[in-house]
Motif scaffolding. Structure first.
Motif, PDB file in Angstrom:
ATOM      1  N   UNK A  61       5.918 -10.310   6.376  1.00 29.65           N
ATOM      2  CA  UNK A  61       5.514  -8.920   6.621  1.00 29.65           C
ATOM      3  C   UNK A  61       4.181  -8.639   5.955  1.00 29.65           C
ATOM      4  N   UNK A  62       3.460  -7.677   6.517  1.00 30.16           N
ATOM      5  CA  UNK A  62       2.197  -7.240   5.912  1.00 30.16           C
ATOM      6  C   UNK A  62       2.518  -6.486   4.620  1.00 30.16           C
ATOM      7  N   UNK A  63       1.523  -6.272   3.754  1.00 32.28           N
ATOM      8  CA  UNK A  63       1.780  -5.483   2.537  1.00 32.28           C
ATOM      9  C   UNK A  63       2.340  -4.097   2.872  1.00 32.28           C
ATOM     10  N   UNK A  64       1.871  -3.499   3.963  1.00 34.72           N
ATOM     11  CA  UNK A  64       2.365  -2.165   4.341  1.00 34.72           C
ATOM     12  C   UNK A  64       3.847  -2.254   4.772  1.00 34.72           C
ATOM     13  N   UNK A  65       4.156  -3.308   5.535  1.00 33.93           N
ATOM     14  CA  UNK A  65       5.542  -3.496   5.994  1.00 33.93           C
ATOM     15  C   UNK A  65       6.476  -3.709   4.822  1.00 33.93           C
ATOM     16  N   UNK A  66       6.007  -4.482   3.834  1.00 34.46           N
ATOM     17  CA  UNK A  66       6.827  -4.744   2.642  1.00 34.46           C
ATOM     18  C   UNK A  66       7.026  -3.473   1.823  1.00 34.46           C
ATOM     19  N   UNK A  67       5.942  -2.699   1.701  1.00 32.01           N
ATOM     20  CA  UNK A  67       6.035  -1.467   0.903  1.00 32.01           C
ATOM     21  C   UNK A  67       7.020  -0.499   1.550  1.00 32.01           C
ATOM     22  N   UNK A  68       6.988  -0.433   2.877  1.00 32.26           N
ATOM     23  CA  UNK A  68       7.917   0.467   3.593  1.00 32.26           C
ATOM     24  C   UNK A  68       9.367   0.009   3.365  1.00 32.26           C
ATOM     25  N   UNK A  69       9.566  -1.289   3.443  1.00 25.58           N
ATOM     26  CA  UNK A  69      10.903  -1.855   3.236  1.00 25.58           C
ATOM     27  C   UNK A  69      11.410  -1.550   1.825  1.00 25.58           C
ATOM     28  N   UNK A  70      10.507  -1.681   0.873  1.00 28.89           N
ATOM     29  CA  UNK A  70      10.897  -1.481  -0.530  1.00 28.89           C
ATOM     30  C   UNK A  70      11.301  -0.026  -0.808  1.00 28.89           C
ATOM     31  N   UNK A  71      10.887   0.899   0.035  1.00 25.29           N
ATOM     32  CA  UNK A  71      11.248   2.316  -0.177  1.00 25.29           C
ATOM     33  C   UNK A  71      12.656   2.640   0.314  1.00 25.29           C
ATOM     34  N   UNK A  72      13.311   1.668   0.976  1.00 22.14           N
ATOM     35  CA  UNK A  72      14.603   1.952   1.623  1.00 22.14           C
ATOM     36  C   UNK A  72      15.608   2.588   0.677  1.00 22.14           C
ATOM     37  N   UNK A  73      15.646   2.089  -0.579  1.00 21.51           N
ATOM     38  CA  UNK A  73      16.696   2.561  -1.484  1.00 21.51           C
ATOM     39  C   UNK A  73      16.480   4.007  -1.929  1.00 21.51           C
ATOM     40  N   UNK A  74      15.246   4.512  -1.754  1.00 22.72           N
ATOM     41  CA  UNK A  74      14.982   5.912  -2.156  1.00 22.72           C
ATOM     42  C   UNK A  74      15.226   6.889  -1.015  1.00 22.72           C
TER      43      UNK A  74
END
Ligand SMILES: Cc1cc2nc3c(=O)[nH]c(=O)nc-3n(C[C@H](O)[C@H](O)[C@H](O)COP(=O)(O)OP(=O)(O)OC[C@H]3O[C@@H](n4cnc5c(N)ncnc54)[C@H](O)[C@@H]3O)c2cc1C
Length: 461
Positions: free
Chosen positions: A116-129
């Motif tokens: 994933x791109x850095x943006x895709x990863x950052x979006x994924x990482x927000x899932x828990x919030x």
């Protein structure tokens, strides 16, 4: 002894026949020239290969147990272990272990892959919030997961894996039917990633084999079933109509030379689009729902190369290509690497197979075999490096091969089953109902056989 006609000689129909073999007089009617349906073999460069399905789920017991029961236990084989690999963002990248249908659970490991791109990863990482109200009813895999994980994770991680099972599209496929475990988490609400991470590990040691195949190819299974059950199998014979009689059913067959068959009971094990017209006069609601099931068409292009002529022998078991990459090839399986028996059978040959086509992307399937093989070869050479001229190729086409479990599929199946329950002596089974995989088809066929004998599913035969 009651007489039973089974319509459709694929793995579902033959499994039902096998379970009924000593308790009923069974006739299987198969429209095609040979039994087996999607389990079929062909040859490439003189080597036998599966033309259709090649592996069955081993995490649930039904299909593997059946293979053992028909004498194929010694020929069960486990594919070489290799990570799921994607061709995406310009190169081949391995998906970290622990994913659930592409949904990653180890985000640090995922970051290292570049999937994933850095943006895709950052979006994924927000899932828990993210807030997550409990999901009521059904939705598509794509809709739920895009909300939770972002579109990039769905496009590049989930879509290609889902495509490998259904040749379908995440924005159409039912979350409840395709990913029931994820649907349960969604129904509770809260973070999906946290819930997946908190699942109990499956224990110490090497994880169990997920899939198994058969030495010589999975197409041996229907032949072994037909041989060991010893029932009558009429090939090249299409059922064109079902009529109720005072005591059961009359089954009208195609071709003027054949008389109809009389039976106490019928098991309809044909695909949804073939079952619908047969049911229409008797269970219109079931016919309506079966007709509404879409099907994806696809082709498998198997290419054989002389091993010594390849500039480099590809490693691993193959790769998936996310549809968002815009390639014709959706997946490639390195059959020689995946199946040890095949490497031993043809040591000088490297055999791979590419799959082409999915729901809504079927125009390419109109091309002739040679053209289709050329398209695949060009794309594979772009991804793997030049492959040179193949020794041989073989194309198998599967028109309407995979039923699509669209949103609401479970309700649809309930409607069909309720309508069919009102027809004494008639049962349905096959890929359209509780799972497209072989193991699910085998389980559904066994249950249909049990009901035909007046027993409840799960009581054993
Ligand atoms: C290309 C491909 C690869 C796959 N790979 C895998 C895999 O590796 N692992 C896995 O678990 N699953 C796989 N699947 C899915 C799985 O193989 C199928 O869902 C399963 O084999 C379906 O079996 P079936 O008996 O229900 O249907 P089918 O195999 O479709 O058999 C139905 C039969 O009914 C016959 N028929 C239709 N109409 C009539 C009529 N009117 N009268 C008489 N006969 C009729 C047809 O000719 C056919 O032979 C794959 C599917 C495809 C298309």
């Amino acid at each position: 002894m009651q007489s039973v006609v089974i319509i459709g000689g694929g793995v579902s129909g033959l499994t039902a026949a096998w379970h009924l073999r000593s308790e009923a007089e069974v006739t299987v009617v198969e429209a095609g020239p040979r039994p087996g349906g999607i389990l079929r073999s062909g040859t490439v460069a003189g080597v036998p290969v599966d033309d259709g399905a090649e592996a069955m789920l081993a995490l649930r017991p039904e299909a593997v147990d059946l293979a053992k029961a028909v004498g194929l236990g010694d020929d069960l084989v486990t594919p070489t272990r290799a990570p799921v690999t994607m061709w995406t963002r310009g190169t081949l990248r391995a998906l970290p272990a622990g994913h659930v249908m592409g949904i990653p659970t180890d985000l640090a490991a995922l970051r290292d892959t570049g999937l994933l791109s850095p943006e895709g990863l950052a979006r994924l990482a927000r899932e828990e919030e993210l807030p997550a109200a409990p999901l009521d009813g059904d939705t598509s895999v794509g809709a739920y997961l895009t909300d939770r994980l972002g579109w990039e994770a769905v496009d590049r991680l989930v879509e290609p894996l889902l495509g490998g099972v259904y040749a379908g599209r995440a924005d159409r496929i039912s979350l409840r039917a395709a990913l029931p475990g994820v649907a349960d988490i969604a129904a509770r609400g809260g973070s999906l990633l946290a819930a997946l991470r908190s699942r109990k590990p499956s224990g110490a040691g090497a994880p169990p084999a997920v899939m198994q195949g058969l030495r010589g190819g999975l197409a041996r299974l229907p032949h072994a079933l037909a041989d060991t059950c010893g029932v009558r199998v009429l090939t090249g014979t299409r059922v064109r109509e079902l009529r109720r009689t005072a005591t059961g059913w009359q089954v009208a067959l195609s071709g003027s030379s054949r008389r109809g068959l009389e039976a106490d009971a019928v098991i309809l094990a044909a695909p949804a689009y073939a079952a619908a017209p047969l049911l229409r006069p008797h269970a219109p609601a079931a016919a309506r729902e079966l007709s509404a099931i879409e099907h994806a068409s696809m082709a498998l292009v198997t290419l054989a190369f002389e091993r010594a002529q390849l500039p480099g022998v590809p490693r691993g078991n193959g790769f998936l290509v996310p549809p968002v990459e815009g390639k014709a090839v959706k997946a490639a399986t390195f059959l020689t690497n995946k199946w040890q028996w095949l490497a031993e059978a043809a040591p000088g040959t490297f055999i791979l197979r590419a799959s082409v086509g999915r729901l809504g992307e079927e125009s390419l399937l109109g091309r002739e075999d040679g053209e289709l093989a050329a398209v695949c070869l060009a794309e594979l050479s772009e991804i793997l490096g030049p492959l040179g001229r193949p020794l041989d190729f073989h194309v198998s086409r599967w028109a309407r091969g995979l039923p699509q479990y669209s949103v609401g599929h479970l309700d649809r199946v309930r409607t069909i089953r309720d309508a069919v329950a009102g027809l004494p002596g008639l049962e349905v089974c096959g890929a359209a109902y509780e799972g497209v995989g072989i193991a699910a088809c085998v389980a559904g066929a066994r249950d249909a056989a049990l009901r035909t004998l007046g027993r409840t599913a799960g009581s054993g035969l």
